[in-house]
Design a protein around this motif. Structure first.
Motif, PDB file in Angstrom:
ATOM      1  N   PHE A 171      44.218  47.394  42.833  1.00  0.00           N
ATOM      2  CA  PHE A 171      45.241  46.491  42.340  1.00  0.00           C
ATOM      3  C   PHE A 171      44.574  45.422  41.475  1.00  0.00           C
ATOM      4  O   PHE A 171      43.653  44.745  41.924  1.00  0.00           O
ATOM      5  CB  PHE A 171      46.001  45.837  43.503  1.00  0.00           C
ATOM      6  CG  PHE A 171      46.764  46.842  44.332  1.00  0.00           C
ATOM      7  CD1 PHE A 171      48.072  47.174  43.986  1.00  0.00           C
ATOM      8  CD2 PHE A 171      46.181  47.468  45.416  1.00  0.00           C
ATOM      9  CE1 PHE A 171      48.782  48.107  44.733  1.00  0.00           C
ATOM     10  CE2 PHE A 171      46.876  48.398  46.169  1.00  0.00           C
ATOM     11  CZ  PHE A 171      48.184  48.725  45.826  1.00  0.00           C
ATOM     12  N   LEU A 172      45.044  45.301  40.233  1.00  0.00           N
ATOM     13  CA  LEU A 172      44.484  44.360  39.273  1.00  0.00           C
ATOM     14  C   LEU A 172      45.601  43.522  38.661  1.00  0.00           C
ATOM     15  O   LEU A 172      46.724  43.988  38.526  1.00  0.00           O
ATOM     16  CB  LEU A 172      43.748  45.100  38.154  1.00  0.00           C
ATOM     17  CG  LEU A 172      42.598  46.013  38.574  1.00  0.00           C
ATOM     18  CD1 LEU A 172      42.098  46.815  37.378  1.00  0.00           C
ATOM     19  CD2 LEU A 172      41.478  45.200  39.181  1.00  0.00           C
ATOM     20  N   GLN A 173      45.254  42.308  38.265  1.00  0.00           N
ATOM     21  CA  GLN A 173      46.220  41.433  37.598  1.00  0.00           C
ATOM     22  C   GLN A 173      45.689  41.057  36.230  1.00  0.00           C
ATOM     23  O   GLN A 173      44.561  40.593  36.101  1.00  0.00           O
ATOM     24  CB  GLN A 173      46.467  40.169  38.416  1.00  0.00           C
ATOM     25  CG  GLN A 173      47.454  39.239  37.758  1.00  0.00           C
ATOM     26  CD  GLN A 173      47.640  37.946  38.528  1.00  0.00           C
ATOM     27  OE1 GLN A 173      46.951  37.680  39.496  1.00  0.00           O
ATOM     28  NE2 GLN A 173      48.580  37.137  38.083  1.00  0.00           N
ATOM     29  N   PHE A 196      40.010  24.356  42.119  1.00  0.00           N
ATOM     30  CA  PHE A 196      41.030  25.240  41.589  1.00  0.00           C
ATOM     31  C   PHE A 196      40.513  26.663  41.682  1.00  0.00           C
ATOM     32  O   PHE A 196      39.562  27.023  41.002  1.00  0.00           O
ATOM     33  CB  PHE A 196      41.363  24.916  40.133  1.00  0.00           C
ATOM     34  CG  PHE A 196      41.898  23.529  39.955  1.00  0.00           C
ATOM     35  CD1 PHE A 196      43.074  23.160  40.562  1.00  0.00           C
ATOM     36  CD2 PHE A 196      41.213  22.595  39.209  1.00  0.00           C
ATOM     37  CE1 PHE A 196      43.574  21.888  40.403  1.00  0.00           C
ATOM     38  CE2 PHE A 196      41.706  21.326  39.050  1.00  0.00           C
ATOM     39  CZ  PHE A 196      42.889  20.960  39.651  1.00  0.00           C
ATOM     40  N   ALA A 197      41.119  27.459  42.533  1.00  0.00           N
ATOM     41  CA  ALA A 197      40.681  28.836  42.725  1.00  0.00           C
ATOM     42  C   ALA A 197      41.491  29.760  41.830  1.00  0.00           C
ATOM     43  O   ALA A 197      42.705  29.703  41.812  1.00  0.00           O
ATOM     44  CB  ALA A 197      40.849  29.256  44.180  1.00  0.00           C
ATOM     45  N   VAL A 198      40.806  30.590  41.099  1.00  0.00           N
ATOM     46  CA  VAL A 198      41.456  31.623  40.306  1.00  0.00           C
ATOM     47  C   VAL A 198      40.694  32.901  40.574  1.00  0.00           C
ATOM     48  O   VAL A 198      39.503  32.984  40.336  1.00  0.00           O
ATOM     49  CB  VAL A 198      41.397  31.306  38.794  1.00  0.00           C
ATOM     50  CG1 VAL A 198      42.000  32.438  38.012  1.00  0.00           C
ATOM     51  CG2 VAL A 198      42.108  30.008  38.504  1.00  0.00           C
ATOM     52  N   PRO A 199      41.315  33.906  41.141  1.00  0.00           N
ATOM     53  CA  PRO A 199      42.725  33.980  41.470  1.00  0.00           C
ATOM     54  C   PRO A 199      43.050  33.284  42.781  1.00  0.00           C
ATOM     55  O   PRO A 199      42.168  33.073  43.595  1.00  0.00           O
ATOM     56  CB  PRO A 199      42.963  35.483  41.621  1.00  0.00           C
ATOM     57  CG  PRO A 199      41.678  35.992  42.164  1.00  0.00           C
ATOM     58  CD  PRO A 199      40.604  35.157  41.481  1.00  0.00           C
ATOM     59  N   ALA A 200      44.302  32.986  42.976  1.00  0.00           N
ATOM     60  CA  ALA A 200      44.724  32.394  44.240  1.00  0.00           C
ATOM     61  C   ALA A 200      44.518  33.431  45.334  1.00  0.00           C
ATOM     62  O   ALA A 200      44.971  34.560  45.230  1.00  0.00           O
ATOM     63  CB  ALA A 200      46.184  31.982  44.156  1.00  0.00           C
ATOM     64  N   GLU A 201      43.810  33.052  46.354  1.00  0.00           N
ATOM     65  CA  GLU A 201      43.453  33.994  47.405  1.00  0.00           C
ATOM     66  C   GLU A 201      44.662  34.536  48.148  1.00  0.00           C
ATOM     67  O   GLU A 201      44.632  35.639  48.661  1.00  0.00           O
ATOM     68  CB  GLU A 201      42.471  33.340  48.380  1.00  0.00           C
ATOM     69  CG  GLU A 201      41.127  33.002  47.748  1.00  0.00           C
ATOM     70  CD  GLU A 201      40.395  34.197  47.157  1.00  0.00           C
ATOM     71  OE1 GLU A 201      40.439  35.303  47.738  1.00  0.00           O
ATOM     72  OE2 GLU A 201      39.796  34.044  46.090  1.00  0.00           O
ATOM     73  N   ARG A 228      42.524  42.324  42.696  1.00  0.00           N
ATOM     74  CA  ARG A 228      43.438  41.854  43.745  1.00  0.00           C
ATOM     75  C   ARG A 228      43.294  42.626  45.048  1.00  0.00           C
ATOM     76  O   ARG A 228      43.775  42.173  46.074  1.00  0.00           O
ATOM     77  CB  ARG A 228      44.879  41.953  43.275  1.00  0.00           C
ATOM     78  CG  ARG A 228      45.224  40.941  42.226  1.00  0.00           C
ATOM     79  CD  ARG A 228      45.165  39.583  42.846  1.00  0.00           C
ATOM     80  NE  ARG A 228      45.747  38.599  41.961  1.00  0.00           N
ATOM     81  CZ  ARG A 228      45.404  37.338  41.981  1.00  0.00           C
ATOM     82  NH1 ARG A 228      44.518  36.905  42.824  1.00  0.00           N
ATOM     83  NH2 ARG A 228      45.959  36.503  41.159  1.00  0.00           N
ATOM     84  N   GLY A 229      42.689  43.831  44.995  1.00  0.00           N
ATOM     85  CA  GLY A 229      42.500  44.558  46.251  1.00  0.00           C
ATOM     86  C   GLY A 229      42.349  46.049  46.036  1.00  0.00           C
ATOM     87  O   GLY A 229      42.553  46.582  44.940  1.00  0.00           O
ATOM     88  N   PHE A 230      41.980  46.718  47.132  1.00  0.00           N
ATOM     89  CA  PHE A 230      41.805  48.176  47.144  1.00  0.00           C
ATOM     90  C   PHE A 230      42.362  48.685  48.457  1.00  0.00           C
ATOM     91  O   PHE A 230      41.993  48.205  49.532  1.00  0.00           O
ATOM     92  CB  PHE A 230      40.315  48.533  47.018  1.00  0.00           C
ATOM     93  CG  PHE A 230      40.029  50.006  47.135  1.00  0.00           C
ATOM     94  CD1 PHE A 230      40.311  50.858  46.077  1.00  0.00           C
ATOM     95  CD2 PHE A 230      39.476  50.535  48.286  1.00  0.00           C
ATOM     96  CE1 PHE A 230      40.046  52.216  46.171  1.00  0.00           C
ATOM     97  CE2 PHE A 230      39.194  51.895  48.389  1.00  0.00           C
ATOM     98  CZ  PHE A 230      39.480  52.738  47.333  1.00  0.00           C
TER      99      PHE A 230
END
Length: 191
Positions: free
Chosen positions: A153-155, A101-106, A145-147
């Motif tokens: 980007f954050l969740q 189970f990957a968190v976060p989903a890629e 989540r990314g740059f």
């Protein structure tokens, strides 16, 4: 066994501390009963009816209730489900553990540019060491989540997802911290 309960900045969410490890590593956020089917505990919590979110942290479970729910009535039910689960030493996930189970989903992540590798490493380090521990204290988690082009980007997850103060946390707290230590950061946005 005694389960401690703490309020969170999100009035719809309570944090339950069973006094033992919940997740050996990572976190897991369940936003609906369908996603909770992989976890007997999360499914049992959703079956209470007024539960709209379940979040597993390292040593806590955050439960979010539907708007207008009376926590005085729901809290003992949640505690009973948690007690049954932890006293019986039932597995947290169907199949026994969280493997696979990957968190976060890629697939939800924004692909980082290879030339930003040093900046991304600095951002991730700050999030892991300075931000995540503080957010976990409030019953939630924050996921990178990314740059892209100066924007991080954050969740928000768990108690922090949907919290009235989450926007302020992102913009005033986390954005200020990242801008201070990583000059390439110009903004932080919710993903």
């Amino acid at each position: 066994m005694y389960i401690e309960t703490e309020t969170t900045p999100n009035p719809a969410t309570l944090k339950f501390l069973p006094g033992r490890q919940v997740m050996a590593s990572g976190t897991r956020d369940f936003a609906d009963p369908e996603s909770a089917e992989i976890s007997p505990l999360a499914s049992a919590l959703f079956s209470l009816g007024d539960v709209t979110g379940v979040f597993f942290g390292s040593d806590f479970v955050s439960v979010t209730a539907a708007q207008g729910t009376d926590w005085a009535a729901l809290k003992p039910q949640v505690v009973a489900v948690l007690l049954d689960h932890f006293v019986s030493e039932a597995p947290l996930f169907a199949g026994g553990d969280a493997a696979g189970f990957a968190v976060p989903a890629e697939d939800e992540a924004i692909e980082d540019s290879p030339e930003d590798a040093d900046v991304v490493a600095q951002i991730r380090e700050l999030i892991e060491t300075r931000v995540r521990p503080a957010v976990a204290g409030d019953g939630g988690d924050i996921v990178y989540r990314g740059f892209r082009e100066g924007v991080v980007f954050l969740q928000m997850q768990g108690a922090c997802s949907g919290c009235p103060s989450s926007t302020a946390t992102l913009k005033q707290g986390i954005e200020g911290l990242l801008k201070h230590y990583v000059p390439e950061v110009t903004e932080v946005r919710a993903a």
